[in-house]
Design a protein around this motif. Structure first.
Motif, PDB file in Angstrom:
ATOM      1  N   TRP A   1       0.964  -1.105  -0.116  1.00 27.15           N
ATOM      2  CA  TRP A   1      -0.038   0.136  -0.022  1.00 27.15           C
ATOM      3  C   TRP A   1       0.815   1.319  -0.063  1.00 27.15           C
ATOM      4  O   TRP A   1       2.144   1.122   0.438  1.00 27.15           O
ATOM      5  CB  TRP A   1      -0.965  -0.118   1.121  1.00 27.15           C
ATOM      6  N   SER A   2       0.413   2.488  -0.438  1.00 26.60           N
ATOM      7  CA  SER A   2       1.097   3.517  -0.662  1.00 26.60           C
ATOM      8  C   SER A   2       1.656   3.981   0.623  1.00 26.60           C
ATOM      9  O   SER A   2       2.782   4.852   0.768  1.00 26.60           O
ATOM     10  CB  SER A   2       0.191   4.712  -1.125  1.00 26.60           C
ATOM     11  N   ARG A   3       1.279   3.919   1.935  1.00 23.66           N
ATOM     12  CA  ARG A   3       1.646   4.101   3.158  1.00 23.66           C
ATOM     13  C   ARG A   3       2.539   2.865   3.776  1.00 23.66           C
ATOM     14  O   ARG A   3       3.038   3.293   4.957  1.00 23.66           O
ATOM     15  CB  ARG A   3       0.366   4.604   4.143  1.00 23.66           C
ATOM     16  N   GLU A   4       2.613   2.022   3.012  1.00 22.85           N
ATOM     17  CA  GLU A   4       3.547   0.828   3.764  1.00 22.85           C
ATOM     18  C   GLU A   4       5.077   1.183   3.302  1.00 22.85           C
ATOM     19  O   GLU A   4       5.529   1.859   2.452  1.00 22.85           O
ATOM     20  CB  GLU A   4       3.189  -0.349   3.196  1.00 22.85           C
ATOM     21  N   ALA A   5       6.027   0.648   4.380  1.00 26.89           N
ATOM     22  CA  ALA A   5       7.417   0.707   4.189  1.00 26.89           C
ATOM     23  C   ALA A   5       7.842  -0.108   3.184  1.00 26.89           C
ATOM     24  O   ALA A   5       7.496  -1.311   3.174  1.00 26.89           O
ATOM     25  CB  ALA A   5       8.002   0.744   5.480  1.00 26.89           C
ATOM     26  N   LEU A   6       8.865   0.105   2.524  1.00 29.00           N
ATOM     27  CA  LEU A   6       9.335  -0.911   1.432  1.00 29.00           C
ATOM     28  C   LEU A   6      10.024  -2.053   2.276  1.00 29.00           C
ATOM     29  O   LEU A   6       9.942  -3.142   1.843  1.00 29.00           O
ATOM     30  CB  LEU A   6      10.428  -0.056   0.504  1.00 29.00           C
ATOM     31  N   SER A   7      10.458  -1.613   3.262  1.00 22.66           N
ATOM     32  CA  SER A   7      11.325  -2.634   4.311  1.00 22.66           C
ATOM     33  C   SER A   7      10.171  -3.835   4.623  1.00 22.66           C
ATOM     34  O   SER A   7      10.519  -4.784   4.744  1.00 22.66           O
ATOM     35  CB  SER A   7      12.120  -2.117   5.179  1.00 22.66           C
ATOM     36  N   GLY A   8       9.002  -3.224   5.030  1.00 25.25           N
ATOM     37  CA  GLY A   8       8.116  -4.052   5.591  1.00 25.25           C
ATOM     38  C   GLY A   8       7.538  -4.987   4.525  1.00 25.25           C
ATOM     39  O   GLY A   8       7.211  -6.408   4.660  1.00 25.25           O
ATOM     40  N   VAL A   9       7.527  -4.581   3.250  1.00 25.87           N
ATOM     41  CA  VAL A   9       6.878  -5.287   2.067  1.00 25.87           C
ATOM     42  C   VAL A   9       7.956  -6.342   1.703  1.00 25.87           C
ATOM     43  O   VAL A   9       7.709  -7.589   1.426  1.00 25.87           O
ATOM     44  CB  VAL A   9       6.552  -4.423   0.745  1.00 25.87           C
ATOM     45  N   ALA A  10       9.237  -5.972   2.016  1.00 24.58           N
ATOM     46  CA  ALA A  10      10.309  -6.883   1.451  1.00 24.58           C
ATOM     47  C   ALA A  10      10.367  -7.789   2.573  1.00 24.58           C
ATOM     48  O   ALA A  10      10.676  -8.967   2.142  1.00 24.58           O
ATOM     49  CB  ALA A  10      11.758  -6.289   1.569  1.00 24.58           C
ATOM     50  N   GLN A  11      10.153  -7.595   4.049  1.00 24.12           N
ATOM     51  CA  GLN A  11      10.387  -8.452   4.905  1.00 24.12           C
ATOM     52  C   GLN A  11       9.238  -9.594   4.844  1.00 24.12           C
ATOM     53  O   GLN A  11       9.387 -10.835   4.996  1.00 24.12           O
ATOM     54  CB  GLN A  11      10.082  -7.770   6.255  1.00 24.12           C
ATOM     55  N   LYS A  12       8.105  -9.059   4.537  1.00 25.02           N
ATOM     56  CA  LYS A  12       6.890 -10.009   4.155  1.00 25.02           C
ATOM     57  C   LYS A  12       7.245 -11.050   3.066  1.00 25.02           C
ATOM     58  O   LYS A  12       7.088 -12.281   3.255  1.00 25.02           O
ATOM     59  CB  LYS A  12       5.569  -9.359   4.123  1.00 25.02           C
ATOM     60  N   LEU A  13       7.783 -10.481   1.931  1.00 27.34           N
ATOM     61  CA  LEU A  13       7.962 -11.284   0.903  1.00 27.34           C
ATOM     62  C   LEU A  13       9.204 -12.513   1.585  1.00 27.34           C
ATOM     63  O   LEU A  13       9.041 -13.711   0.925  1.00 27.34           O
ATOM     64  CB  LEU A  13       8.798 -10.521  -0.208  1.00 27.34           C
ATOM     65  N   ILE A  14      10.202 -12.024   1.835  1.00 28.30           N
ATOM     66  CA  ILE A  14      11.079 -12.786   2.431  1.00 28.30           C
ATOM     67  C   ILE A  14      10.891 -13.935   3.287  1.00 28.30           C
ATOM     68  O   ILE A  14      11.215 -15.069   3.274  1.00 28.30           O
ATOM     69  CB  ILE A  14      12.489 -12.122   2.653  1.00 28.30           C
ATOM     70  N   ARG A  15      10.248 -13.421   4.198  1.00 21.90           N
ATOM     71  CA  ARG A  15       9.525 -14.289   5.140  1.00 21.90           C
ATOM     72  C   ARG A  15       8.675 -15.383   4.626  1.00 21.90           C
ATOM     73  O   ARG A  15       8.878 -16.488   4.956  1.00 21.90           O
ATOM     74  CB  ARG A  15       8.410 -13.729   6.361  1.00 21.90           C
ATOM     75  N   ASP A  16       7.801 -15.228   3.403  1.00 20.46           N
ATOM     76  CA  ASP A  16       7.045 -15.922   2.882  1.00 20.46           C
ATOM     77  C   ASP A  16       7.824 -17.224   2.103  1.00 20.46           C
ATOM     78  O   ASP A  16       7.471 -18.216   2.175  1.00 20.46           O
ATOM     79  CB  ASP A  16       6.167 -15.431   1.825  1.00 20.46           C
ATOM     80  N   LEU A  17       8.975 -16.641   1.580  1.00 20.41           N
ATOM     81  CA  LEU A  17       9.868 -17.483   0.811  1.00 20.41           C
ATOM     82  C   LEU A  17      10.614 -18.490   1.955  1.00 20.41           C
ATOM     83  O   LEU A  17      10.729 -19.465   1.634  1.00 20.41           O
ATOM     84  CB  LEU A  17      10.909 -16.635  -0.087  1.00 20.41           C
ATOM     85  N   LEU A  18      11.143 -17.786   2.832  1.00 21.34           N
ATOM     86  CA  LEU A  18      11.767 -18.717   3.702  1.00 21.34           C
ATOM     87  C   LEU A  18      10.983 -19.680   4.448  1.00 21.34           C
ATOM     88  O   LEU A  18      11.476 -20.857   4.678  1.00 21.34           O
ATOM     89  CB  LEU A  18      12.608 -17.742   4.750  1.00 21.34           C
ATOM     90  N   ASP A  19       9.908 -19.313   4.746  1.00 19.99           N
ATOM     91  CA  ASP A  19       8.977 -20.372   5.400  1.00 19.99           C
ATOM     92  C   ASP A  19       8.764 -21.522   4.743  1.00 19.99           C
ATOM     93  O   ASP A  19       8.582 -22.738   5.026  1.00 19.99           O
ATOM     94  CB  ASP A  19       7.778 -19.757   5.967  1.00 19.99           C
ATOM     95  N   SER A  20       8.714 -21.210   3.339  1.00 19.90           N
ATOM     96  CA  SER A  20       8.467 -22.092   2.212  1.00 19.90           C
ATOM     97  C   SER A  20       9.633 -23.179   2.366  1.00 19.90           C
ATOM     98  O   SER A  20       9.691 -24.236   2.227  1.00 19.90           O
ATOM     99  CB  SER A  20       8.172 -21.597   0.905  1.00 19.90           C
ATOM    100  N   GLY A  21      11.013 -22.534   2.244  1.00 20.31           N
ATOM    101  CA  GLY A  21      12.190 -23.536   2.067  1.00 20.31           C
ATOM    102  C   GLY A  21      12.582 -24.041   3.640  1.00 20.31           C
ATOM    103  O   GLY A  21      13.128 -24.943   3.264  1.00 20.31           O
ATOM    104  N   LEU A  22      12.019 -23.586   4.608  1.00 17.28           N
ATOM    105  CA  LEU A  22      12.461 -24.117   5.716  1.00 17.28           C
ATOM    106  C   LEU A  22      11.184 -24.928   6.512  1.00 17.28           C
ATOM    107  O   LEU A  22      11.231 -25.644   7.621  1.00 17.28           O
ATOM    108  CB  LEU A  22      12.517 -23.030   6.782  1.00 17.28           C
ATOM    109  N   ALA A  23      10.367 -25.256   5.541  1.00 19.25           N
ATOM    110  CA  ALA A  23       9.025 -25.992   5.963  1.00 19.25           C
ATOM    111  C   ALA A  23       9.263 -27.608   6.569  1.00 19.25           C
ATOM    112  O   ALA A  23       8.748 -27.986   7.275  1.00 19.25           O
ATOM    113  CB  ALA A  23       7.843 -26.060   4.686  1.00 19.25           C
ATOM    114  N   ARG A  24      10.339 -27.958   5.796  1.00 15.22           N
ATOM    115  CA  ARG A  24      10.558 -29.509   6.461  1.00 15.22           C
ATOM    116  C   ARG A  24      12.108 -29.442   7.259  1.00 15.22           C
ATOM    117  O   ARG A  24      12.324 -30.775   7.496  1.00 15.22           O
ATOM    118  CB  ARG A  24      10.741 -30.263   5.360  1.00 15.22           C
ATOM    119  N   ALA A  25      12.443 -28.448   7.931  1.00 13.20           N
ATOM    120  CA  ALA A  25      13.278 -28.258   8.583  1.00 13.20           C
ATOM    121  C   ALA A  25      13.221 -28.994  10.235  1.00 13.20           C
ATOM    122  O   ALA A  25      12.096 -28.603  10.369  1.00 13.20           O
ATOM    123  CB  ALA A  25      13.871 -26.865   8.890  1.00 13.20           C
ATOM    124  N   ARG A  26      14.108 -29.762  10.519  1.00 10.60           N
ATOM    125  CA  ARG A  26      13.859 -30.561  11.653  1.00 10.60           C
ATOM    126  C   ARG A  26      15.100 -30.347  12.889  1.00 10.60           C
ATOM    127  O   ARG A  26      15.898 -30.287  12.548  1.00 10.60           O
ATOM    128  CB  ARG A  26      13.592 -32.016  11.527  1.00 10.60           C
TER     129      ARG A  26
END
Length: 183
Positions: free
Chosen positions: A158-183
């Motif tokens: 959104w226009s009032r959202e910080a770029l770092s916040g958008v990037a953090q959400k994206l990187i979190r979504d990607l990492l959660d997928s990559g780490l899904a089977r970590a034990r």
């Protein structure tokens, strides 16, 4: 009957408006099947290539990724020592440079390395100036040098959202997928 029709029309307008709001903050993500990873292993965060015109976008994405790895409870994490000058010179496609950073990771006795590239890191031009980030991540088996997982995505906010916040959400979504089977 007129009241029922008016109510139905209002609901349709609300539903259409809601759909438009969801599309305004879109994301697209493609990722591989998550590998079985040892959660307590030693990790390193290697340099991220910066394919944008935004200075230090790679360093920013690395810092976010390192913090998110730590928050996800993976083992010991180290970040490859870089300077701002090194980011300007780093080319992810440079095979010699890749071998140097992997050799450093082996010296740290790391099992896994996280690396990536930043393809977009900006506020879009226009009235609202929405933040937009595009990132590719790779998890590498340090011993073999093989990429064992990769994911890529783009997200706008959104226009009032910080770029770092958008990037953090994206990187979190990607990492959660990559780490899904970590034990």
């Amino acid at each position: 009957m007129q009241h029922h029709r008016t109510l139905l029309q209002r609901l349709q307008v609300l539903a259409a408006g809601g759909a438009l709001l969801l599309l305004a903050a879109c994301s697209t993500i493609d990722r591989g099947e998550p590998p079985a990873l040892e959660r307590n292993a030693t990790w390193v965060v290697l340099p991220f290539a910066n394919h944008t015109e935004t200075p230090l976008a790679g360093n920013r994405a690395e810092a976010i990724a390192q913090a998110l790895l730590h928050a996800r409870g993976v083992g010991r994490i180290q970040r490859y020592p870089t300077s701002t000058q090194q980011e300007a010179l780093f080319d992810a496609g440079d095979a010699k440079r890749q071998q140097e950073v992997l050799a450093w990771a082996r010296e740290q006795q790391a099992k896994y390395a996280l690396t990536g590239a930043v393809d977009e890191w900006r506020y879009k031009v226009g009235v609202d100036g929405e933040p937009a980030a595009g990132v590719t991540l790779q998890i590498i088996d340090v011993a073999s040098g093989d990429t064992i997982w990769s994911g890529t995505g783009g997200k706008s906010g959104w226009s009032r959202e910080a770029l770092s916040g958008v990037a953090q959400k994206l990187i979190r979504d990607l990492l959660d997928s990559g780490l899904a089977r970590a034990r």
